[in-house]
Each structure stands twice: as C-alpha cells, then as structure tokens.
Motif scaffolding. Structure first.
Motif, short mmCIF file in Angstrom:
data_model
loop_
_atom_site.label_atom_id
_atom_site.label_comp_id
_atom_site.label_asym_id
_atom_site.label_seq_id
_atom_site.Cartn_x
_atom_site.Cartn_y
_atom_site.Cartn_z
N SER A 179 0.83 -1.20 0.00
CA SER A 179 0.00 0.00 0.00
C SER A 179 0.87 1.26 0.00
CB SER A 179 -0.92 0.01 1.22
OG SER A 179 -0.15 0.06 2.41
N PRO A 180 0.43 2.32 -0.69
CA PRO A 180 1.20 3.58 -0.71
C PRO A 180 1.44 4.15 0.68
CG PRO A 180 -0.52 3.60 -2.39
CD PRO A 180 -0.76 2.38 -1.54
N ASP A 181 0.48 3.97 1.60
CA ASP A 181 0.64 4.50 2.96
C ASP A 181 1.85 3.87 3.64
OD1 ASP A 181 -1.43 6.27 2.91
OD2 ASP A 181 -2.89 4.90 3.81
N LEU A 213 4.47 2.38 2.19
CA LEU A 213 5.69 2.79 1.51
C LEU A 213 6.12 4.19 1.94
CD1 LEU A 213 4.91 1.47 -2.09
CD2 LEU A 213 6.53 0.52 -0.44
N ALA A 214 5.14 5.10 2.06
CA ALA A 214 5.45 6.46 2.50
C ALA A 214 5.95 6.45 3.95
CB ALA A 214 4.22 7.35 2.36
N PHE A 215 5.32 5.61 4.77
CA PHE A 215 5.71 5.50 6.17
C PHE A 215 7.15 5.00 6.31
CE2 PHE A 215 6.13 2.37 9.65
CZ PHE A 215 6.16 3.24 10.72
N LEU A 216 7.50 3.96 5.55
CA LEU A 216 8.84 3.39 5.65
C LEU A 216 9.92 4.38 5.23
CD1 LEU A 216 8.16 -0.23 4.32
CD2 LEU A 216 8.71 0.45 6.66
N LYS A 217 9.57 5.32 4.35
CA LYS A 217 10.54 6.33 3.93
C LYS A 217 10.82 7.33 5.05
CE LYS A 217 9.44 6.17 -1.01
NZ LYS A 217 8.89 6.91 -2.19
N THR A 218 9.88 7.48 5.99
CA THR A 218 10.06 8.43 7.08
C THR A 218 10.73 7.82 8.30
OG1 THR A 218 7.90 7.96 8.11
CG2 THR A 218 7.96 9.60 6.32
N VAL A 219 10.82 6.48 8.33
CA VAL A 219 11.40 5.79 9.48
C VAL A 219 12.90 5.61 9.27
CG1 VAL A 219 11.37 3.70 10.86
CG2 VAL A 219 9.24 4.60 9.94
N ASP A 220 13.65 5.99 10.27
CA ASP A 220 15.11 5.91 10.18
C ASP A 220 15.57 4.51 10.60
OD1 ASP A 220 17.75 6.58 9.86
OD2 ASP A 220 17.92 7.53 11.84
N LEU A 221 15.42 3.51 9.70
CA LEU A 221 15.85 2.16 10.01
C LEU A 221 17.37 2.07 9.91
CD1 LEU A 221 13.24 -0.04 8.11
CD2 LEU A 221 13.39 0.38 10.56
N LEU A 237 7.23 -6.74 6.52
CA LEU A 237 6.12 -5.79 6.58
C LEU A 237 5.49 -5.60 5.20
CD1 LEU A 237 7.47 -2.99 8.94
CD2 LEU A 237 5.72 -4.68 9.45
N LEU A 238 6.31 -5.48 4.17
CA LEU A 238 5.80 -5.29 2.82
C LEU A 238 5.01 -6.52 2.36
CD1 LEU A 238 8.92 -3.62 1.15
CD2 LEU A 238 6.72 -2.53 1.59
N LEU A 239 5.52 -7.71 2.67
CA LEU A 239 4.83 -8.93 2.26
C LEU A 239 3.49 -9.06 2.96
CD1 LEU A 239 4.74 -11.66 0.81
CD2 LEU A 239 6.02 -12.64 2.73
N ALA A 273 -2.83 -1.91 10.96
CA ALA A 273 -1.39 -2.09 11.11
C ALA A 273 -0.66 -0.76 10.89
CB ALA A 273 -0.88 -3.15 10.13
N PHE A 274 -1.08 -0.02 9.87
CA PHE A 274 -0.42 1.25 9.58
C PHE A 274 -0.57 2.22 10.74
CE2 PHE A 274 -0.67 5.60 7.81
CZ PHE A 274 0.65 5.72 7.41
N THR A 275 -1.76 2.30 11.32
CA THR A 275 -2.00 3.18 12.46
C THR A 275 -1.10 2.80 13.63
OG1 THR A 275 -4.30 3.55 11.81
CG2 THR A 275 -3.72 4.00 14.11
#
Length: 252
Positions: free
Chosen positions: A119-121, A123-131, A144-146, A159-161
């Motif tokens: 989901s786009p949500d 993907l956008a969230f993972l870009k903001t997380v400093d893994l 998580l993606l799978l 899950a996103f929330t």
C-alpha cells in the motif's frame, strides 16, 4: 461447559477469557453449588463476538456495549447477524486469495517487487522511518511489505495506524533499533546460543506491551506454524529468537 472448554472452543487461553471478565466485556456466569462456573451457548457466542469486534478495530469499551446490547436480543437474531458477518469475512478472504494469486503469478514470472504491491501508505511511512543499516532491519522491512501485500484493507489500516504510533515514540524507536542490533549479532551464532532466550523474552514482552490489540495477551494472530515460512531470510539463531518469542506470546 467449564472455562477451559469455552476457551478451547474459541481458540484462546483461559487467561484471555478472564481478562474479558475483568474488563467487563464478557459477562461472567455465577458460580454453581459445586463452586464452578458453567458456560453455555450464549457465552460462546459472546466470546466469539468480542474477538471479532476487537479484530475489526473496536476498543474493549465499544465491544462491551455491543455485547450488552446482545443480552437484550433473541438468540436467532444474534445468530443471523453473525452469519452475515461470516459472509463478509468470506468475501474478504476471497479478495485476499485473489490478491495472493496475483502476487504468486508475478513471483513465478520473476516480476514481483513488493514495493509495487504494498500500500502507498506503508511505503510512505517506511521512507520516514530511520531504520538502521542492518540485515535484521532489512528482513523486517521485507516482512512488513509482504504482510501488507496479502492483507485485507481493514488490516492494512489497523497495522499502519499502529506502526505510525510506535514510530512517533522515540523510546519505542530506540528499543526497535536495539533489537535489530542484537539480532544482527546472532547472524553467525549457533541455534543454541545463550543470547537467544533473553532476546526472545525481551522481544515477546515488547510485543505484548506495544503491538497487540488493547494490550491483550494471546491475540497476536500468529502461531509458531504460521510464522515459520517467514523465517527463511534469517540465520538459524535469529530464526530461533523469533520462534521462541512467538511461543511466549501465544502462551501469554
């Protein structure tokens, strides 16, 4: 039936049933002369309803109101509503299977990229997380993606929330990075490494506290068998940490 039989019928622990009693969500039958509580069909239906309502994202307080309303209705009416809910679940499963079939088809053709199916949500969230630059973190991201790819829409939203809330807490984020570091240290370890047990215990405690609905134990949705296919990307000792953590969560 006794509390253990009721719990087994619905696939939960007796601790879960008692937790619902303590929260006032599930009515507790009075004790009989022999000292035991006797549960019947209405209790089984009420427990099934609570589990479904919590899975749909309702709070325990909201579920309590629904169960209280059920007590004033006739049993056939309640059963008809449950039947309609099961029909909706059946449709959700059909949608998930269609999505999974598409994913499998793309995997067989060698064109599968989880970024293109998640989901786009997320993907956008993972870009903001400093893994961290960690193999364990990379595995977690792919997992998580799978899971997002094959999940039904309501599950994606819940899950996103949850992940967004966790990521906003600096202490929780720091704990997560610490888990990744400790998992990476086990990349070349033997399955019997003494560090496995303590890390599994810490991970289970963290999950029970931060990642289960309403902090309720035993409601993770994953057992040892379900999680096994997801461990292929981990080293043996790392996979054993996850197995032991899942067993601890299931037994809570």
């Amino acid at each position: 039936m006794r509390i253990g039989e009721l719990a087994a019928l619905l696939g939960v622990s007796t601790r879960t049933v008692r937790y619902y009693h303590h929260q006032g969500v599930l009515p507790e039958p009075p004790r009989l002369a022999n000292g035991y509580r006797e549960y019947g069909m209405r209790d089984a239906i009420a427990l099934a309803r609570v589990r479904r309502l919590v899975a749909l994202g309702l709070s325990l307080g909201e579920a309590r109101d629904v169960i209280a309303d059920d007590r004033s209705r006739e049993l056939p009416e309640i059963l008809a509503e449950i039947d309609a809910d099961l029909a909706r679940q059946e449709e959700e499963i059909r949608i998930r299977r269609r999505r999974l079939a598409e994913v499998l088809q793309r995997a067989e053709a060698g064109t599968l990229g989880l970024e293109s199916t998640a989901s786009p949500d997320l993907l956008a969230f993972l870009k903001t997380v400093d893994l961290p630059a960690s193999k364990a973190a990379a595995w977690d991201r792919e997992l998580l993606l799978l899971m997002d790819t094959v999940a039904a829409e309501p599950e994606r939203e819940r899950a996103f929330t949850m992940f967004r809330t966790l990521a906003a807490d600096p202490e929780v984020a720091a704990r997560g990075n610490e888990f990744y570091r400790r998992l990476d240290e086990l990349a070349d370890a033997e399955p019997g490494d003494p560090r496995i047990g303590p890390l599994a215990e810490t991970l289970a405690e963290y999950t029970l506290r931060h990642m289960l609905p309403a902090g309720l134990p035993g409601e993770s949705g994953f057992g040892a068998e379900e999680v096994e296919p997801l461990l292929e990307g981990l080293a043996p000792a790392q996979a054993e940490v996850v197995r032991q953590a899942v067993r601890r969560i299931s037994a809570a």
